[in-house]
Enzyme design. Sequence first.
Site, PDB file in Angstrom:
ATOM      1  N   SER A 150       0.848  -1.197   0.000  1.00 52.19           N
ATOM      2  CA  SER A 150       0.000   0.000   0.000  1.00 52.19           C
ATOM      3  C   SER A 150       0.876   1.238   0.000  1.00 52.19           C
ATOM      4  O   SER A 150       2.000   1.209   0.541  1.00 52.19           O
ATOM      5  CB  SER A 150      -0.890   0.021   1.246  1.00 52.19           C
ATOM      6  OG  SER A 150      -1.501   1.281   1.428  1.00 52.19           O
ATOM      7  N   TYR A 163      -1.525  -0.840  10.264  1.00 54.61           N
ATOM      8  CA  TYR A 163      -1.675  -1.296   8.885  1.00 54.61           C
ATOM      9  C   TYR A 163      -0.497  -0.835   8.025  1.00 54.61           C
ATOM     10  O   TYR A 163       0.121  -1.630   7.315  1.00 54.61           O
ATOM     11  CB  TYR A 163      -2.990  -0.755   8.324  1.00 54.61           C
ATOM     12  CG  TYR A 163      -3.228  -1.033   6.860  1.00 54.61           C
ATOM     13  CD1 TYR A 163      -3.671  -2.285   6.440  1.00 54.61           C
ATOM     14  CD2 TYR A 163      -3.040  -0.042   5.902  1.00 54.61           C
ATOM     15  CE1 TYR A 163      -3.894  -2.547   5.095  1.00 54.61           C
ATOM     16  CE2 TYR A 163      -3.266  -0.290   4.564  1.00 54.61           C
ATOM     17  CZ  TYR A 163      -3.691  -1.542   4.158  1.00 54.61           C
ATOM     18  OH  TYR A 163      -3.917  -1.790   2.832  1.00 54.61           O
ATOM     19  N   LYS A 167       2.486  -3.031   6.071  1.00 55.81           N
ATOM     20  CA  LYS A 167       2.772  -2.960   4.633  1.00 55.81           C
ATOM     21  C   LYS A 167       4.228  -2.580   4.382  1.00 55.81           C
ATOM     22  O   LYS A 167       4.850  -3.059   3.428  1.00 55.81           O
ATOM     23  CB  LYS A 167       1.820  -1.973   3.966  1.00 55.81           C
ATOM     24  CG  LYS A 167       0.363  -2.428   3.977  1.00 55.81           C
ATOM     25  CD  LYS A 167       0.173  -3.771   3.298  1.00 55.81           C
ATOM     26  CE  LYS A 167      -1.274  -4.144   3.120  1.00 55.81           C
ATOM     27  NZ  LYS A 167      -1.442  -5.438   2.427  1.00 55.81           N
TER      28      LYS A 167
END
Length: 256
Positions: A150, A163, A167
């Site tokens: 991401s 998160y 990533k």
Amino acid sequence: MDRSSFDRLFDMSDRTVLVTGGTRGIGLALAEGFLLAGARVVVSSRKADACAEAAGFLRGLGGEAVGIPAHAGEVDSLAALVDGAVAEFGGLDVVVNNAANALAQPLGEMTVEAWAKSNDVNVRGPVFLAQAALPHLQQSANAAVLNVVSVGAFNFAPSLSIYAAGKAAMMSFTRSMAAEWAGHGIRVNAIAPGPVDTDMMRKNPQQAIDHMVGGTLMKRLASPDEMVGAALLLCSDAGSYMTGTVVIVDGGGTPR
């Protein structure tokens, strides 16, 4: 290059591709793209009915596809997923680590449980799936791993730090896998999507979506289908000299 070689650049015929989180959103779009390029496709997610529905949709496009339910955060489930894919199609050529957990908690309010749940799916799962697939990838003449990360890995990520950090960790693993497995003929790359019009995106408040869209040069969300070109490049012969890299697909929103 002759015409025959050119025509084979994006051809995935006679290759088996496993896509986690492959029953909706980016994962289903990638599965569809690989199938239309000639691959046999295995899609996986936690829900058996969603796997069956996605596989049926893909077979309706004229290709070979099966759905195998597995939880990306459970290591034993991932080993069984690889075994199921190999039992179905006789081997495995490409692993696409797309399944993700978008759990978000602000710094200062983070819980140990949330941290573990996020990292199990976003980091541990992809690494151990690739590791489970390694013996089969070593036997493939066209082996590739694609990690879907991401742009959050590059940017400030208030309230999304678990998160985004996961990533970023997968970008590091992408490079390390590429370095360690190059001798086996296995290429390992990643794509980093920007804001994409998926169920995961639509769970955000509209204000947050507008902010993400406003940060792109193209001022819009991507369609999941717009991730297919980069994925095919990195997993087909068209990307035969690419490994250990991250392709950013973000509408021009990430500072470089």
